[in-house]
Design a protein around this motif. Structure first.
Motif, short mmCIF file in Angstrom:
data_model
loop_
_atom_site.label_atom_id
_atom_site.label_comp_id
_atom_site.label_asym_id
_atom_site.label_seq_id
_atom_site.Cartn_x
_atom_site.Cartn_y
_atom_site.Cartn_z
N PRO A 20 -2.96 0.74 -3.02
CA PRO A 20 -2.10 -0.34 -3.51
C PRO A 20 -1.89 -1.19 -2.00
CG PRO A 20 -0.68 1.13 -3.96
CD PRO A 20 -2.01 2.02 -3.64
N LYS A 21 -1.30 -2.50 -1.71
CA LYS A 21 -1.13 -2.87 -0.16
C LYS A 21 1.05 -2.09 0.00
CE LYS A 21 -3.74 -5.27 0.94
NZ LYS A 21 -4.70 -5.52 1.69
N LYS A 22 0.82 -1.46 1.23
CA LYS A 22 2.12 -0.90 1.66
C LYS A 22 3.81 -1.88 1.35
CE LYS A 22 3.96 0.92 5.65
NZ LYS A 22 3.99 1.79 7.31
N ARG A 23 3.16 -3.55 1.35
CA ARG A 23 4.09 -4.14 0.80
C ARG A 23 4.20 -3.71 -0.26
NH1 ARG A 23 -0.23 -8.40 1.40
NH2 ARG A 23 -0.45 -9.41 -0.20
N VAL A 24 3.80 -4.04 -1.54
CA VAL A 24 3.47 -4.04 -2.62
C VAL A 24 4.14 -2.36 -3.13
CG1 VAL A 24 2.19 -3.53 -4.97
CG2 VAL A 24 1.80 -5.21 -3.43
N VAL A 25 3.89 -1.60 -2.17
CA VAL A 25 5.06 0.04 -2.25
C VAL A 25 6.14 0.05 -1.80
CG1 VAL A 25 4.13 2.28 -1.56
CG2 VAL A 25 1.94 1.10 -2.12
N ARG A 26 6.00 -1.27 -0.74
CA ARG A 26 7.80 -0.69 -0.73
C ARG A 26 8.51 -1.48 -1.43
NH1 ARG A 26 8.46 -2.91 5.29
NH2 ARG A 26 6.57 -3.83 4.65
N LYS A 27 7.59 -3.07 -2.06
CA LYS A 27 8.49 -3.61 -2.64
C LYS A 27 9.39 -2.75 -4.09
CE LYS A 27 7.63 -8.22 -3.65
NZ LYS A 27 7.29 -9.11 -4.67
#
Length: 190
Positions: A20-27
């Motif tokens: 998954p995208k990094k921003r999704v994981v961070r969110k």
């Protein structure tokens, strides 16, 4: 359909699910952390409330014991109603009846929202205990025995409470209708 087709990236859904995208994981991680922090904070507040309630019940029990000792020692009319009234317990002593004269005061009944099942502290016994030096403040002891918070005089934004406002307006209206001599303690002139 003419010419070479551009290559589509991540054509299979398995590849998309794997990374998954990094921003999704961070969110998602931030959301999980916020939820965990909120649960931990709620648990901490619940523990603190429980501990505070235990301390309050211990203090209440100690105060009731002291008041019962005072009521048994003092030979005044306060004694019979004092022990049972302050403790809220069923005492075995005799209760003195009040005179059957003018029992109820005439006027506006201001008993909205008062729970009659709660224990009521005996003010005379509390004053006697204060004279003997057992308690420092009658109001604080009464609040401890009854387990109630004092009502605020104002709303959080600093205004007068609606119930107090209604009572004050009704009192002012009565005073305008039939003016009487003002009492010494209730003079609003100063």
């Amino acid at each position: 359909s003419f010419g070479p087709q551009p290559r589509r990236r991540n054509c299979c859904p398995a590849a998309r699910a794997a990374m998954p995208k990094k921003r999704v994981v961070r969110k998602e991680n931030n959301l999980k952390k916020l939820i965990d922090d909120e649960k931990a904070n709620e648990q901490k507040l619940a523990d603190r409330k429980k501990k505070r309630e235990e301390l309050r019940s211990e203090r209440r029990a100690e105060l009731v014991e002291k008041l019962q000792a005072i009521s048994e020692a003092a030979p005044s009319p306060v004694t019979a109603t004092g022990a049972a009234g302050a403790a809220g317990a069923a005492g075995g002593g005799d209760f003195e009846m009040r005179a059957a004269g003018r029992a109820a005061k005439q006027g506006v009944l201001r008993k909205i929202g008062k729970d009659k099942s709660k224990t009521r502290a005996n003010k005379a016994l509390l004053k006697q205990a204060q004279k003997q030096g057992v308690i420092y403040d009658v109001a604080a002891a009464k609040r401890l025995l009854e387990g109630r918070k004092p009502k605020r005089q104002t709303t959080p934004n600093g205004r007068e409470r609606k119930r107090d406002q209604k009572l004050r307006k009704a009192r002012e209206k009565r005073e305008r209708k039939c003016p009487t001599k003002p009492k010494d303690g209730d003079s609003d002139d100063s």
